[in-house]
Design a protein around this motif. Structure first.
Motif, short mmCIF file in Angstrom:
data_model
loop_
_atom_site.label_atom_id
_atom_site.label_comp_id
_atom_site.label_asym_id
_atom_site.label_seq_id
_atom_site.Cartn_x
_atom_site.Cartn_y
_atom_site.Cartn_z
N GLY A 45 33.26 23.75 51.71
CA GLY A 45 34.53 24.17 51.17
C GLY A 45 34.74 23.61 49.79
O GLY A 45 33.94 22.82 49.29
N SER A 46 35.84 23.98 49.16
CA SER A 46 36.14 23.53 47.81
C SER A 46 36.95 22.23 47.85
O SER A 46 37.23 21.69 48.92
CB SER A 46 36.94 24.61 47.08
OG SER A 46 38.27 24.66 47.59
N HIS A 47 37.36 21.77 46.67
CA HIS A 47 38.27 20.63 46.57
C HIS A 47 39.72 21.12 46.52
O HIS A 47 40.60 20.39 46.06
CB HIS A 47 37.93 19.79 45.34
CG HIS A 47 36.74 18.92 45.50
ND1 HIS A 47 35.48 19.30 45.07
CD2 HIS A 47 36.59 17.70 46.07
CE1 HIS A 47 34.62 18.33 45.35
NE2 HIS A 47 35.26 17.36 45.96
N GLY A 48 39.96 22.31 46.99
CA GLY A 48 41.31 22.87 47.04
C GLY A 48 41.42 24.23 46.40
O GLY A 48 42.36 24.98 46.70
N CYS A 49 40.49 24.57 45.51
CA CYS A 49 40.52 25.89 44.88
C CYS A 49 40.19 26.98 45.89
O CYS A 49 39.67 26.72 46.96
CB CYS A 49 39.54 25.94 43.72
SG CYS A 49 40.09 25.07 42.24
N VAL A 50 40.47 28.20 45.49
CA VAL A 50 40.11 29.37 46.28
C VAL A 50 38.88 29.99 45.64
O VAL A 50 38.96 30.59 44.57
CB VAL A 50 41.27 30.38 46.34
CG1 VAL A 50 40.84 31.64 47.12
CG2 VAL A 50 42.50 29.76 46.99
N ASN A 51 37.73 29.80 46.28
CA ASN A 51 36.46 30.33 45.76
C ASN A 51 36.27 31.79 46.16
O ASN A 51 36.59 32.17 47.29
CB ASN A 51 35.28 29.54 46.33
CG ASN A 51 35.26 28.08 45.92
OD1 ASN A 51 34.59 27.28 46.55
ND2 ASN A 51 35.98 27.71 44.88
N LEU A 52 35.74 32.57 45.24
CA LEU A 52 35.35 33.95 45.50
C LEU A 52 33.91 34.12 45.05
O LEU A 52 33.43 33.38 44.18
CB LEU A 52 36.22 34.95 44.75
CG LEU A 52 37.71 35.01 45.05
CD1 LEU A 52 38.48 34.08 44.12
CD2 LEU A 52 38.23 36.43 44.87
N GLY A 53 33.22 35.09 45.63
CA GLY A 53 31.92 35.46 45.10
C GLY A 53 32.06 35.86 43.65
O GLY A 53 33.11 36.36 43.22
N TRP A 54 30.99 35.67 42.86
CA TRP A 54 31.06 35.91 41.42
C TRP A 54 31.57 37.32 41.10
O TRP A 54 32.44 37.49 40.25
CB TRP A 54 29.69 35.68 40.80
CG TRP A 54 29.66 35.81 39.31
CD1 TRP A 54 29.85 34.81 38.40
CD2 TRP A 54 29.48 37.02 38.56
NE1 TRP A 54 29.77 35.31 37.12
CE2 TRP A 54 29.55 36.66 37.19
CE3 TRP A 54 29.25 38.34 38.91
CZ2 TRP A 54 29.40 37.61 36.17
CZ3 TRP A 54 29.11 39.29 37.91
CH2 TRP A 54 29.19 38.92 36.56
N ARG A 55 31.02 38.32 41.76
CA ARG A 55 31.41 39.70 41.45
C ARG A 55 32.88 39.96 41.81
O ARG A 55 33.60 40.64 41.07
CB ARG A 55 30.51 40.69 42.20
CG ARG A 55 29.06 40.65 41.72
CD ARG A 55 28.20 41.66 42.47
NE ARG A 55 26.80 41.49 42.16
CZ ARG A 55 26.21 41.98 41.06
NH1 ARG A 55 26.94 42.68 40.20
NH2 ARG A 55 24.92 41.78 40.85
N ASP A 56 33.33 39.41 42.93
CA ASP A 56 34.73 39.59 43.34
C ASP A 56 35.66 38.88 42.35
O ASP A 56 36.72 39.40 42.00
CB ASP A 56 34.94 39.06 44.74
CG ASP A 56 34.26 39.90 45.81
OD1 ASP A 56 34.03 41.10 45.55
OD2 ASP A 56 33.96 39.37 46.89
#
Length: 282
Positions: free
Chosen positions: A248-259
């Motif tokens: 998981g992240s440090h709190g950010c909302v990760n998305l796939g690069w293309r998304d």
């Protein structure tokens, strides 16, 4: 000024080691052992193990550079990761998301793997770049099924407010994000990876206050392409690895690069971000 400074020290995906440029790490061996499943890398050694973690500075300077879409690496039973396991073999094991797969694929819902079930699940996995496409309905297949079911009516349960203004809906329960305006979905659901258990993404309603197309986290030294900050340094941003892997992240909302690239074009400064729920454990 303070808010901008916090944003520049923003979160990123959990690195493998302090100071490492890696975007995220795979779940620990202990975590996999507890579930009885292991990454199925033996089926796709050339493609599935190739993580997209470019040099942070170069990546931040050129966020629009073409990025190869990573395979989604499924977790499979230990017996199916042993040397000699063949990619062509169809799994006879019943996965934790067997019933969900049967229901979505319109199979008889009995929760038991059959040869016909396996063939149907394999077709689904191949269509959605899940490796190995062995027919085992593991957690990655389950997450993809969840994403596909949400496409028609992501806000069926009404957790995201139907506002006149454009609203980013971040569903931590299902690990999904979409954008709606009133009742109309203007950006279809996509998979996300939110904060790890010790750095959970904060819930609430916010507004995008800073956008940086090319950004590198000063704190974690990791690239954050298409970063859109919404709360004290937490941002929507792209990653270069498989969105279904990592702690998981440090709190950010990760998305796939293309998304993340497409979302950048769909949003503006001041748009609403509504976050609710809690990331499932495991």
């Amino acid at each position: 000024m303070k808010r901008t400074l916090v944003a520049l020290l923003a979160c990123a995906s959990l690195p493998a080691l302090a100071g490492s440029p890696a975007v995220a790490v795979a779940p620990s061996p202990a975590a996999h052992a507890a579930s009885g499943l292991l990454p199925g890398a033996a089926y796709a050694p050339q493609r599935a193990e190739r993580h997209h973690t470019p040099d942070p500075v170069r990546a931040a300077q050129a966020p629009d550079a073409p990025v190869e879409e990573p395979l989604h690496l499924e977790d499979v039973p230990r017996s199916e990761t042993e040397r000699g396991a063949r990619a062509a073999s169809c799994s006879g094991s019943t996965g934790p998301f067997q019933r969900q797969a049967e229901r979505y694929l319109r199979r008889a819902v009995d929760g038991l793997q059959s040869e016909a079930d396996c063939r149907a699940i394999r077709r689904f996995q191949r269509a959605h770049r899940i490796a190995p496409a062995s027919g085992f309905a593991g957690p990655v297949t389950g997450a993809m099924l969840r994403l596909m079911r949400a496409q028609k009516d992501p806000n069926r349960d009404g957790h995201c407010p139907e506002r006149r203004e454009r609203t980013v809906c971040v569903d931590l329960d299902r690990q999904l994000l979409w954008v709606q305006q009133g009742r109309r979905v203007v950006f279809e659901p996509v998979a996300i990876r939110s904060g790890q258990p010790t750095n959970e993404t904060r819930t609430g309603t916010y507004r995008i206050y800073l956008r940086k197309r090319a950004h590198t986290s000063n704190l974690y030294h990791t690239p954050m392409p298409f970063a859109q900050f919404f709360d004290r340094g937490e941002a929507l941003h792209g990653v270069y690895d498989d969105i279904y892997q990592g702690l998981g992240s440090h709190g950010c909302v990760n998305l796939g690069w293309r998304d993340a690239s497409r979302l950048w074009g769909a949003l503006r400064h001041g748009d609403v971000v509504h976050v609710w729920g809690r990331r499932p454990s495991g």
